[in-house]
Design a protein around this motif. Structure first.
Motif, PDB file in Angstrom:
ATOM      1  N   SER A 191     105.439 -12.142  85.559  1.00  0.00           N
ATOM      2  CA  SER A 191     106.249 -11.972  86.764  1.00  0.00           C
ATOM      3  C   SER A 191     107.692 -12.410  86.506  1.00  0.00           C
ATOM      4  CB  SER A 191     105.660 -12.794  87.915  1.00  0.00           C
ATOM      5  OG  SER A 191     106.487 -12.733  89.053  1.00  0.00           O
ATOM      6  N   ILE A 192     108.640 -11.587  86.903  1.00  0.00           N
ATOM      7  CA  ILE A 192     110.068 -11.905  86.778  1.00  0.00           C
ATOM      8  C   ILE A 192     110.550 -12.351  88.148  1.00  0.00           C
ATOM      9  CG2 ILE A 192     112.348 -11.001  86.217  1.00  0.00           C
ATOM     10  CD1 ILE A 192     110.938  -9.004  84.355  1.00  0.00           C
ATOM     11  N   LYS A 193     111.032 -13.572  88.217  1.00  0.00           N
ATOM     12  CA  LYS A 193     111.270 -14.205  89.512  1.00  0.00           C
ATOM     13  C   LYS A 193     112.718 -14.042  89.963  1.00  0.00           C
ATOM     14  CE  LYS A 193     107.325 -17.105  88.622  1.00  0.00           C
ATOM     15  NZ  LYS A 193     106.789 -18.417  88.240  1.00  0.00           N
ATOM     16  N   ILE A 194     113.061 -12.782  90.141  1.00  0.00           N
ATOM     17  CA  ILE A 194     114.355 -12.392  90.693  1.00  0.00           C
ATOM     18  C   ILE A 194     114.192 -10.933  91.125  1.00  0.00           C
ATOM     19  CG2 ILE A 194     115.506 -11.431  88.635  1.00  0.00           C
ATOM     20  CD1 ILE A 194     117.924 -13.317  89.400  1.00  0.00           C
ATOM     21  N   PHE A 195     115.213 -10.338  91.692  1.00  0.00           N
ATOM     22  CA  PHE A 195     115.097  -8.970  92.194  1.00  0.00           C
ATOM     23  C   PHE A 195     114.767  -7.980  91.079  1.00  0.00           C
ATOM     24  CE2 PHE A 195     118.055 -10.925  95.272  1.00  0.00           C
ATOM     25  CZ  PHE A 195     117.334 -10.698  96.435  1.00  0.00           C
ATOM     26  N   SER A 196     113.986  -6.977  91.427  1.00  0.00           N
ATOM     27  CA  SER A 196     113.712  -5.855  90.533  1.00  0.00           C
ATOM     28  C   SER A 196     114.682  -4.719  90.864  1.00  0.00           C
ATOM     29  CB  SER A 196     112.275  -5.372  90.722  1.00  0.00           C
ATOM     30  OG  SER A 196     112.118  -4.815  92.024  1.00  0.00           O
ATOM     31  N   PRO A 197     114.795  -3.709  89.996  1.00  0.00           N
ATOM     32  CA  PRO A 197     115.663  -2.566  90.328  1.00  0.00           C
ATOM     33  C   PRO A 197     115.298  -1.897  91.648  1.00  0.00           C
ATOM     34  CG  PRO A 197     115.143  -2.533  87.995  1.00  0.00           C
ATOM     35  CD  PRO A 197     114.309  -3.628  88.598  1.00  0.00           C
TER      36      PRO A 197
ATOM     37  N   GLY B 282     127.392   4.227  97.914  1.00  0.00           N
ATOM     38  CA  GLY B 282     126.805   5.443  97.352  1.00  0.00           C
ATOM     39  C   GLY B 282     125.325   5.269  97.100  1.00  0.00           C
ATOM     40  N   GLY B 283     124.547   6.263  97.493  1.00  0.00           N
ATOM     41  CA  GLY B 283     123.105   6.184  97.324  1.00  0.00           C
ATOM     42  C   GLY B 283     122.690   6.221  95.860  1.00  0.00           C
ATOM     43  N   VAL B 284     121.492   5.732  95.584  1.00  0.00           N
ATOM     44  CA  VAL B 284     120.947   5.695  94.224  1.00  0.00           C
ATOM     45  C   VAL B 284     119.868   6.766  94.118  1.00  0.00           C
ATOM     46  CG1 VAL B 284     119.862   4.268  92.454  1.00  0.00           C
ATOM     47  CG2 VAL B 284     121.386   3.217  94.149  1.00  0.00           C
ATOM     48  N   ASP B 285     120.058   7.734  93.222  1.00  0.00           N
ATOM     49  CA  ASP B 285     119.089   8.816  93.099  1.00  0.00           C
ATOM     50  C   ASP B 285     117.989   8.453  92.097  1.00  0.00           C
ATOM     51  OD1 ASP B 285     120.151   9.225  90.548  1.00  0.00           O
ATOM     52  OD2 ASP B 285     121.414  10.895  91.176  1.00  0.00           O
ATOM     53  N   PHE B 286     117.030   9.358  91.946  1.00  0.00           N
ATOM     54  CA  PHE B 286     115.848   9.093  91.120  1.00  0.00           C
ATOM     55  C   PHE B 286     116.219   8.832  89.662  1.00  0.00           C
ATOM     56  CE2 PHE B 286     112.499  10.632  88.267  1.00  0.00           C
ATOM     57  CZ  PHE B 286     111.426   9.863  88.677  1.00  0.00           C
ATOM     58  N   ASN B 287     117.060   9.680  89.090  1.00  0.00           N
ATOM     59  CA  ASN B 287     117.407   9.533  87.673  1.00  0.00           C
ATOM     60  C   ASN B 287     118.145   8.230  87.403  1.00  0.00           C
ATOM     61  OD1 ASN B 287     116.224  11.980  86.971  1.00  0.00           O
ATOM     62  ND2 ASN B 287     118.106  13.133  87.307  1.00  0.00           N
ATOM     63  N   THR B 288     119.034   7.861  88.311  1.00  0.00           N
ATOM     64  CA  THR B 288     119.741   6.589  88.156  1.00  0.00           C
ATOM     65  C   THR B 288     118.764   5.425  88.229  1.00  0.00           C
ATOM     66  OG1 THR B 288     121.760   7.516  89.115  1.00  0.00           O
ATOM     67  CG2 THR B 288     121.558   5.115  89.101  1.00  0.00           C
ATOM     68  N   GLY B 289     117.844   5.497  89.175  1.00  0.00           N
ATOM     69  CA  GLY B 289     116.839   4.445  89.295  1.00  0.00           C
ATOM     70  C   GLY B 289     115.989   4.313  88.045  1.00  0.00           C
ATOM     71  N   GLU B 290     115.639   5.440  87.435  1.00  0.00           N
ATOM     72  CA  GLU B 290     114.861   5.409  86.198  1.00  0.00           C
ATOM     73  C   GLU B 290     115.652   4.746  85.070  1.00  0.00           C
ATOM     74  OE1 GLU B 290     111.453   7.140  85.411  1.00  0.00           O
ATOM     75  OE2 GLU B 290     111.586   6.113  87.342  1.00  0.00           O
ATOM     76  N   ALA B 291     116.938   5.049  84.991  1.00  0.00           N
ATOM     77  CA  ALA B 291     117.779   4.445  83.951  1.00  0.00           C
ATOM     78  C   ALA B 291     117.916   2.943  84.168  1.00  0.00           C
ATOM     79  CB  ALA B 291     119.149   5.118  83.939  1.00  0.00           C
ATOM     80  N   TRP B 292     118.096   2.537  85.422  1.00  0.00           N
ATOM     81  CA  TRP B 292     118.167   1.107  85.730  1.00  0.00           C
ATOM     82  C   TRP B 292     116.881   0.407  85.314  1.00  0.00           C
ATOM     83  CZ3 TRP B 292     120.428   0.510  91.392  1.00  0.00           C
ATOM     84  CH2 TRP B 292     121.745   0.968  91.397  1.00  0.00           C
ATOM     85  N   ASP B 293     115.748   1.000  85.658  1.00  0.00           N
ATOM     86  CA  ASP B 293     114.455   0.384  85.377  1.00  0.00           C
ATOM     87  C   ASP B 293     114.237   0.222  83.873  1.00  0.00           C
ATOM     88  OD1 ASP B 293     111.957  -0.558  86.684  1.00  0.00           O
ATOM     89  OD2 ASP B 293     111.046   1.009  85.455  1.00  0.00           O
TER      90      ASP B 293
ATOM     91  N   ASP C  97     120.981 -14.860  83.829  1.00  0.00           N
ATOM     92  CA  ASP C  97     122.043 -14.291  82.990  1.00  0.00           C
ATOM     93  C   ASP C  97     121.846 -12.784  82.805  1.00  0.00           C
ATOM     94  OD1 ASP C  97     123.130 -16.810  82.711  1.00  0.00           O
ATOM     95  OD2 ASP C  97     122.219 -17.184  80.747  1.00  0.00           O
ATOM     96  N   VAL C  98     120.620 -12.378  82.490  1.00  0.00           N
ATOM     97  CA  VAL C  98     120.349 -10.954  82.279  1.00  0.00           C
ATOM     98  C   VAL C  98     120.522 -10.181  83.588  1.00  0.00           C
ATOM     99  CG1 VAL C  98     118.543  -9.267  81.747  1.00  0.00           C
ATOM    100  CG2 VAL C  98     118.873 -11.254  80.271  1.00  0.00           C
ATOM    101  N   PHE C  99     120.050 -10.770  84.684  1.00  0.00           N
ATOM    102  CA  PHE C  99     120.206 -10.081  85.963  1.00  0.00           C
ATOM    103  C   PHE C  99     121.683  -9.964  86.335  1.00  0.00           C
ATOM    104  CE2 PHE C  99     120.526  -9.650  90.526  1.00  0.00           C
ATOM    105  CZ  PHE C  99     119.607  -8.638  90.780  1.00  0.00           C
ATOM    106  N   GLY C 100     122.453 -11.019  86.053  1.00  0.00           N
ATOM    107  CA  GLY C 100     123.884 -10.956  86.336  1.00  0.00           C
ATOM    108  C   GLY C 100     124.558  -9.832  85.571  1.00  0.00           C
ATOM    109  N   LYS C 101     124.196  -9.679  84.298  1.00  0.00           N
ATOM    110  CA  LYS C 101     124.742  -8.578  83.497  1.00  0.00           C
ATOM    111  C   LYS C 101     124.295  -7.237  84.061  1.00  0.00           C
ATOM    112  CE  LYS C 101     125.054  -6.837  78.754  1.00  0.00           C
ATOM    113  NZ  LYS C 101     124.674  -7.043  77.335  1.00  0.00           N
TER     114      LYS C 101
END
Length: 359
Positions: free
Chosen positions: A228-234, A280-291, A315-319
Motif C-alpha cells: 500500500s502506498i500511503k498517499i494519493f494515487s493518480p 483542464g480535464g484529464v483524459d484516458f490516455n493521460t491517466g494511463e501515462a500518469w499511472d 518526494d516521489v509524489f512531489g515530483k
C-alpha cells in the motif's frame, strides 16, 4: 448565436498545416463570461462544417506559400505563414444541430463535462468587480488554501469524519472506506452532507456512485495492506480534477472549496486548488501515462528500500505532481485533524519541503 443568449466564435485548430478540429469561444451572461470549448468530432454539425474550414485553410496556405519566400513559410527556421483574412460561410446550427457536443480541449469526448475554462472577469477583461460565478477573482482569500483547510477543520462534521477514519482499526481493514461530501441542489438553502462509501473486501480501491453530480469533496483511507502506498494515487488526482472541481464551482461556491483527503497510518494529505479557471480535464490516455510513471517510480523506492519510507514517498509524489501532472494551482498539504503543512517540491534537491499553515 445559440438559443439567442450566447455568441459563438468558431476557430480552426491547426497542426502540421492541417485543420484537425474546431474550438468554440462562447460569450454568455450578457457578454460577461467567456468560455473556450472543443467541438466533438462525432457531432453532426461538426461533420457538416469541418471540411469548409479545411478547404478555406488549404487554399489560403497554398496561395501564401507561393507569395512568401518561394513557398517556404511555415517550414523549420522560416517565418510562420500569415493567412490574412479568410471569409468562411457556414450553415447556422438549426434544428437537431442547434446544440453541438462540446468538451474541454484535451478531455475525452463523451466523458462528461469536466468544468469551465475561464469566465471569472467582467466584460472584455474588466476584472475589477464580481463575475457572477460565486467567486471573487481578485480576492486573495479566494486562493488561500491554508485558510480553506482551516475552515474545514473548524467544521465539526468535517472533524468527525476525519477522526472516524484516523484509527488503527480502519487502517487494518482489508478494504478502503470513506465519506464523500454532497452539495445541496442549486436553489436549496441547506448545508452539504456526508455519505459513507466502502470499497469491496480484499481490495485497495473504492468507487464513487455512478452519479457523481454535486460531490465536491472526499475523505478516504488507504489501508495497511502489503504494498500500500500511503498517499494519493493518480486516480485520486483525476477524480479531484474531473469531478470535485467542477461540482465545487457549480454547487459549492468555487473551485477553492473542492478537496480530497486521504487518511493513512503514515500521515494524512489533502489536495486543494487555487486557480480561478479549471486546469483542464484529464483524459484516458493521460491517466494511463500518469499511472505508468507513478507505478514505476514508486516501485523503485521499494526496490531500493524494501518498503515505502514515507519521506521518499512524499518526494516521489512531489515530483509527480510538479513535473508529470503539472497543473498550476494544484497543491498538496500534510494534515491532521487541526493542523496543515503545505508540501512543495524542489527540483534541485529533488525533495519535498513543508511549510506550516498559520494556526
Amino acid at each position: 448565436m445559440k438559443n439567442d443568449t450566447e455568441r459563438w466564435i468558431l476557430y480552426p485548430v491547426v497542426k502540421g498545416k492541417e485543420v484537425i478540429g474546431i474550438e468554440v469561444g462562447i460569450l454568455k451572461n450578457n457578454e460577461t463570461q467567456l468560455e473556450f470549448w472543443r467541438m466533438d468530432p462525432q457531432d453532426d454539425y461538426y461533420k457538416e462544417i469541418i471540411n469548409l474550414f479545411r478547404l478555406a485553410y488549404s487554399e489560403k496556405i497554398l496561395t501564401q506559400q507561393t507569395m512568401n519566400k518561394g513557398g517556404n513559410c511555415g517550414r523549420p527556421g522560416e517565418e510562420p505563414c500569415s493567412t490574412g483574412e479568410v471569409v468562411i460561410t457556414i450553415p447556422k446550427p438549426n434544428g437537431p444541430k442547434a446544440n453541438p457536443h462540446l468538451y474541454l480541449p484535451g478531455a475525452n469526448p463523451g466523458s462528461g463535462d469536466p468544468g469551465v475554462i475561464g469566465g471569472n472577469c467582467g466584460a472584455y477583461g474588466n476584472c475589477g468587480g464580481g463575475s457572477g460565478t460565486g467567486e471573487t477573482p481578485n480576492d486573495p482569500n479566494n486562493n488561500d488554501s491554508c485558510g480553506k483547510i482551516k475552515e474545514k477543520q473548524n467544521n465539526q462534521k468535517y472533524k468527525d469524519k476525519f477522526e472516524a477514519l484516523n484509527k488503527a482499526e480502519i487502517f487494518n481493514m482489508d478494504k478502503e472506506t470513506g465519506f464523500y461530501e454532497l452539495q445541496p441542489p442549486l436553489g436549496v438553502n441547506a448545508p452539504p452532507g456526508f455519505v459513507q462509501v466502502d470499497g469491496p473486501p480484499g481490495s485497495s480501491d473504492m468507487d464513487l456512485p455512478d452519479d457523481t453530480e454535486r460531490i465536491s469533496g472526499l475523505f478516504h483511507s488507504h489501508n495497511n495492506a502489503e504494498g500500500s502506498i500511503k498517499i494519493f494515487s493518480p486516480i485520486d488526482i483525476i477524480t479531484f480534477i474531473n469531478i470535485f472541481l467542477k461540482n465545487a464551482r457549480k454547487y459549492g461556491g468555487g473551485y477553492a472549496n473542492a478537496y480530497s483527503t486521504v487518511v493513512t497510518s503514515a500521515g494524512s494529505y489533502t489536495l486543494k486548488f487555487t486557480g480561478t479557471a479549471h486546469p483542464g480535464g484529464v483524459d484516458f490516455n493521460t491517466g494511463e501515462a500518469w499511472d505508468k510513471w507513478y507505478k514505476q517510480n514508486m516501485a523503485e523506492i521499494a526496490d531500493k528500500d524494501g518498503g515505502f519510507p514515507q519521506d521518499k514517498v512524499e518526494d516521489v509524489f512531489g515530483k509527480f505532481l510538479h513535473e508529470v501532472v503539472n497543473k498550476p494551482g494544484l497543491e498538496i498539504f500534510k494534515v491532521t485533524v487541526d493542523t496543515a503543512e503545505k508540501l512543495t517540491y524542489d527540483p534541485v534537491t529533488k525533495k519535498s519541503q513543508s511549510k506550516p499553515c498559520p494556526k
